[in-house]
Write an enzyme that holds these catalytic residues in place. Structure first.
Site: not given
Length: 136
Positions: A13-15
């Site tokens: 995932t991203d942030a």
């Protein structure tokens, strides 16, 4: 149709906790590789037989985001078959919800020099049976 479960981890995932777009490509690759392995044609077996498959092209349609901790199903089925290529229709689902569709064309290459070559007849017939919806 072949299907594998995939759990979304933090590393995917991203942030914001949403699956990073490039990770979907890895999920699709795992499903195709495991589908071939289920036929007894895993990557090592293919390479020992002098053949490798390489992605030629992909068309992806991102419909909805996957998120951290989601349990996904990633499918792979033979949509079109040539003597030296296979087009896989793939989907990523969360339950019944469709998140992504893909068309992935892979080319059959000689392992020795990575030049296009027809796949052996027995492999072609196994994939043809899958395309036709019958057992190989």
């Amino acid at each position: 149709m072949f299907s594998i479960p995939i759990r979304v981890y933090w590393e995917d995932t991203d942030a914001g906790g949403v699956v990073y777009h490039a990770r979907y490509v890895a999920f699709l690759e795992r499903a195709r590789s495991d589908a071939m392995r289920a036929l007894g044609r895993g990557q090592q077996a293919l390479q020992q037989a002098g053949l490798v498959f390489a992605v030629h092209s992909m068309q992806l349609e991102f419909l909805r985001p996957a998120r951290l901790d989601d349990q996904l199903q990633v499918t792979a089925e033979v949509a079109r078959l040539g003597r030296a290529s296979v087009v896989f229709a793939q989907r990523i689902l969360r339950g019944e919800e469709l998140l992504l569709t893909a068309q992935v064309k892979v080319a059959s290459l000689r392992a020795a020099d990575f030049r296009p070559c027809p796949m052996e007849e027995s492999l072609y017939l196994e994939l043809k049976a899958l395309q036709d919806g019958s057992s190989p």
